[in-house]
Design a protein around this motif. Structure first.
Motif, PDB file in Angstrom:
ATOM      1  N   THR A   1      19.711 -17.923  39.078  1.00 50.49           N
ATOM      2  CA  THR A   1      20.606 -16.769  39.044  1.00 50.49           C
ATOM      3  C   THR A   1      21.462 -16.759  40.305  1.00 50.49           C
ATOM      4  OG1 THR A   1      19.176 -15.210  40.232  1.00 50.49           O
ATOM      5  CG2 THR A   1      18.747 -15.497  37.867  1.00 50.49           C
ATOM      6  N   ASP A   2      22.348 -15.784  40.394  1.00 49.25           N
ATOM      7  CA  ASP A   2      23.164 -15.651  41.608  1.00 49.25           C
ATOM      8  C   ASP A   2      22.564 -14.640  42.586  1.00 49.25           C
ATOM      9  OD1 ASP A   2      23.598 -13.359  40.188  1.00 49.25           O
ATOM     10  OD2 ASP A   2      25.788 -13.509  40.160  1.00 49.25           O
ATOM     11  N   VAL A   3      21.283 -14.336  42.397  1.00 51.95           N
ATOM     12  CA  VAL A   3      20.589 -13.397  43.281  1.00 51.95           C
ATOM     13  C   VAL A   3      20.005 -14.153  44.471  1.00 51.95           C
ATOM     14  CG1 VAL A   3      18.640 -11.810  43.453  1.00 51.95           C
ATOM     15  CG2 VAL A   3      20.027 -11.830  41.384  1.00 51.95           C
ATOM     16  N   ASP A   4      20.239 -13.645  45.678  1.00 51.18           N
ATOM     17  CA  ASP A   4      19.624 -14.200  46.883  1.00 51.18           C
ATOM     18  C   ASP A   4      18.299 -13.486  47.130  1.00 51.18           C
ATOM     19  OD1 ASP A   4      21.757 -15.940  47.476  1.00 51.18           O
ATOM     20  OD2 ASP A   4      22.848 -14.328  48.481  1.00 51.18           O
ATOM     21  N   LEU A   5      17.292 -14.253  47.564  1.00 50.61           N
ATOM     22  CA  LEU A   5      15.979 -13.685  47.827  1.00 50.61           C
ATOM     23  C   LEU A   5      15.606 -13.805  49.295  1.00 50.61           C
ATOM     24  CD1 LEU A   5      13.757 -15.060  44.906  1.00 50.61           C
ATOM     25  CD2 LEU A   5      15.100 -12.955  44.961  1.00 50.61           C
ATOM     26  N   VAL A   6      15.016 -12.730  49.812  1.00 48.13           N
ATOM     27  CA  VAL A   6      14.302 -12.780  51.084  1.00 48.13           C
ATOM     28  C   VAL A   6      12.827 -12.733  50.687  1.00 48.13           C
ATOM     29  CG1 VAL A   6      13.831 -11.648  53.284  1.00 48.13           C
ATOM     30  CG2 VAL A   6      16.147 -11.576  52.310  1.00 48.13           C
ATOM     31  N   VAL A   7      12.139 -13.855  50.837  1.00 48.43           N
ATOM     32  CA  VAL A   7      10.768 -13.988  50.326  1.00 48.43           C
ATOM     33  C   VAL A   7       9.776 -13.814  51.467  1.00 48.43           C
ATOM     34  CG1 VAL A   7       9.161 -15.461  49.067  1.00 48.43           C
ATOM     35  CG2 VAL A   7      11.607 -15.566  48.551  1.00 48.43           C
ATOM     36  N   GLN A   8       9.142 -12.654  51.521  1.00 48.86           N
ATOM     37  CA  GLN A   8       8.159 -12.367  52.563  1.00 48.86           C
ATOM     38  C   GLN A   8       6.830 -13.035  52.203  1.00 48.86           C
ATOM     39  OE1 GLN A   8       5.368  -9.879  52.034  1.00 48.86           O
ATOM     40  NE2 GLN A   8       4.534 -10.506  54.000  1.00 48.86           N
ATOM     41  N   VAL A   9       6.305 -13.807  53.136  1.00 45.52           N
ATOM     42  CA  VAL A   9       5.026 -14.498  52.947  1.00 45.52           C
ATOM     43  C   VAL A   9       4.206 -14.325  54.217  1.00 45.52           C
ATOM     44  CG1 VAL A   9       3.914 -16.749  52.603  1.00 45.52           C
ATOM     45  CG2 VAL A   9       6.025 -16.200  51.366  1.00 45.52           C
ATOM     46  N   ARG A  10       2.952 -13.946  54.064  1.00 44.07           N
ATOM     47  CA  ARG A  10       2.076 -13.864  55.231  1.00 44.07           C
ATOM     48  C   ARG A  10       1.915 -15.262  55.830  1.00 44.07           C
ATOM     49  NH1 ARG A  10      -3.238 -11.046  52.950  1.00 44.07           N
ATOM     50  NH2 ARG A  10      -2.860 -12.650  51.379  1.00 44.07           N
ATOM     51  N   PRO A  11       1.902 -15.389  57.155  1.00 45.18           N
ATOM     52  CA  PRO A  11       1.767 -16.720  57.764  1.00 45.18           C
ATOM     53  C   PRO A  11       0.588 -17.522  57.212  1.00 45.18           C
ATOM     54  CG  PRO A  11       2.386 -15.149  59.443  1.00 45.18           C
ATOM     55  CD  PRO A  11       2.145 -14.344  58.170  1.00 45.18           C
ATOM     56  N   LYS A  12      -0.532 -16.861  56.926  1.00 45.16           N
ATOM     57  CA  LYS A  12      -1.691 -17.611  56.422  1.00 45.16           C
ATOM     58  C   LYS A  12      -1.495 -18.092  54.983  1.00 45.16           C
ATOM     59  CE  LYS A  12      -4.587 -13.722  54.831  1.00 45.16           C
ATOM     60  NZ  LYS A  12      -5.880 -13.039  55.035  1.00 45.16           N
ATOM     61  N   SER A  13      -0.460 -17.597  54.300  1.00 46.06           N
ATOM     62  CA  SER A  13      -0.178 -18.028  52.930  1.00 46.06           C
ATOM     63  C   SER A  13       0.991 -19.002  52.840  1.00 46.06           C
ATOM     64  CB  SER A  13       0.119 -16.806  52.047  1.00 46.06           C
ATOM     65  OG  SER A  13      -0.981 -15.933  51.989  1.00 46.06           O
ATOM     66  N   GLU A  14       1.474 -19.468  54.000  1.00 48.51           N
ATOM     67  CA  GLU A  14       2.647 -20.350  53.999  1.00 48.51           C
ATOM     68  C   GLU A  14       2.409 -21.620  53.179  1.00 48.51           C
ATOM     69  OE1 GLU A  14       5.619 -22.821  56.998  1.00 48.51           O
ATOM     70  OE2 GLU A  14       3.868 -21.785  57.822  1.00 48.51           O
ATOM     71  N   GLN A  15       1.282 -22.278  53.392  1.00 54.13           N
ATOM     72  CA  GLN A  15       1.022 -23.529  52.677  1.00 54.13           C
ATOM     73  C   GLN A  15       0.946 -23.290  51.171  1.00 54.13           C
ATOM     74  OE1 GLN A  15      -2.537 -25.627  53.843  1.00 54.13           O
ATOM     75  NE2 GLN A  15      -2.031 -27.428  52.623  1.00 54.13           N
ATOM     76  N   LYS A  16       0.305 -22.207  50.782  1.00 51.15           N
ATOM     77  CA  LYS A  16       0.207 -21.858  49.363  1.00 51.15           C
ATOM     78  C   LYS A  16       1.594 -21.693  48.756  1.00 51.15           C
ATOM     79  CE  LYS A  16      -1.810 -18.337  46.311  1.00 51.15           C
ATOM     80  NZ  LYS A  16      -2.593 -17.066  46.277  1.00 51.15           N
ATOM     81  N   TYR A  17       2.463 -20.962  49.458  1.00 51.06           N
ATOM     82  CA  TYR A  17       3.819 -20.752  48.962  1.00 51.06           C
ATOM     83  C   TYR A  17       4.575 -22.069  48.831  1.00 51.06           C
ATOM     84  CZ  TYR A  17       8.736 -19.463  48.813  1.00 51.06           C
ATOM     85  OH  TYR A  17      10.061 -19.371  48.452  1.00 51.06           O
ATOM     86  N   ARG A  18       4.477 -22.913  49.840  1.00 45.10           N
ATOM     87  CA  ARG A  18       5.232 -24.168  49.820  1.00 45.10           C
ATOM     88  C   ARG A  18       4.746 -25.100  48.712  1.00 45.10           C
ATOM     89  NH1 ARG A  18       8.835 -24.244  53.809  1.00 45.10           N
ATOM     90  NH2 ARG A  18       8.438 -23.051  55.719  1.00 45.10           N
ATOM     91  N   LEU A  19       3.477 -25.048  48.403  1.00 43.18           N
ATOM     92  CA  LEU A  19       2.956 -25.841  47.279  1.00 43.18           C
ATOM     93  C   LEU A  19       3.463 -25.290  45.952  1.00 43.18           C
ATOM     94  CD1 LEU A  19      -0.726 -26.459  48.441  1.00 43.18           C
ATOM     95  CD2 LEU A  19       1.076 -28.182  48.183  1.00 43.18           C
ATOM     96  N   GLN A  20       3.547 -23.961  45.857  1.00 46.23           N
ATOM     97  CA  GLN A  20       4.030 -23.323  44.628  1.00 46.23           C
ATOM     98  C   GLN A  20       5.527 -23.528  44.429  1.00 46.23           C
ATOM     99  OE1 GLN A  20       2.989 -19.255  45.348  1.00 46.23           O
ATOM    100  NE2 GLN A  20       0.914 -19.439  44.528  1.00 46.23           N
ATOM    101  N   GLN A  21       6.279 -23.492  45.530  1.00 46.07           N
ATOM    102  CA  GLN A  21       7.750 -23.499  45.466  1.00 46.07           C
ATOM    103  C   GLN A  21       8.318 -24.617  46.347  1.00 46.07           C
ATOM    104  OE1 GLN A  21       9.031 -21.399  43.369  1.00 46.07           O
ATOM    105  NE2 GLN A  21       7.448 -19.850  43.151  1.00 46.07           N
TER     106      GLN A  21
END
Length: 199
Positions: A23-43
């Motif tokens: 989409t043309d929507v910009d996201l500011v994706v808040q992630v807790r520092p301890k969940s950074e690796q999880k997020y990067r694996l997902q996205q």
């Protein structure tokens, strides 16, 4: 249009971040520092996360400035209590922190994912959901509350539950739609509404 996302690593949050890339929507994706690796694996090709805790009020305000809406999909379950999560911290506390930051940052709209039955089912889980919704209702912001039933998706729920619930993909699409459309101000959306909006 710019949206601040809380709960991006959860079942629905993962879908929302993935869908928003088209989409043309910009996201500011808040992630807790301890969940950074999880997020990067997902996205692996998703937007760069904002690594900040919800207790870092000034950084949240700075990140939310210029956003048109906040979407919160943050919550917990009893099986996570052993890691320190509680209904008070994850459902109520996170909503309070996000609402307070949104108001200070001048964000006009707040979209909250709750749960089907919040209006009438007793128990600690639903009491926490009710209190979180109350914080949004009393915030003075434009708001929409989603109350999906059983969430069904990748590695979550049995497909047969979809008759009583909603897929995480449909829920994510509905959250995005109501965050970008003023026509859902002060709306509480149930399962049928969410399915329809999420098609």
């Amino acid at each position: 249009m710019k949206l601040f996302i809380g709960g991006a690593t959860g079942a629905t949050g993962q879908e929302l971040v993935r869908i928003a890339r088209d989409t043309d929507v910009d996201l500011v994706v808040q992630v807790r520092p301890k969940s950074e690796q999880k997020y990067r694996l997902q996205q692996p090709s998703g937007p760069e996360p904002l690594l900040v805790g919800l207790d870092e009020h000034d950084r949240l305000v700075e990140a939310m400035t210029g956003c048109t809406a906040v979407i919160s999909m943050i919550g917990t379950m009893k099986k996570r209590f052993s890691s320190g999560d509680t209904y008070a911290s994850s459902d109520i506390g996170s909503t309070r922190q996000l609402v307070d930051a949104a108001k200070e940052a001048g964000v006009p709209r707040f979209v909250l994912m709750g749960a089907q039955g919040t209006g009438w089912i007793p128990g600690a889980y639903y009491a926490a959901k009710r209190e979180a919704e109350g914080l949004v209702f009393r915030s003075g912001l434009s708001w929409t509350v989603h109350r999906p039933g059983a969430l069904v998706g990748k590695d979550r729920g049995h497909p047969a539950l979809s008759a009583f619930g909603v897929t995480t993909e449909a829920c994510a699409r509905a959250l995005l739609r109501t965050a970008t459309d003023d026509g859902y101000d002060r709306a509480i959306l149930g399962n049928g509404d969410i399915k329809s909006l999420g098609r």
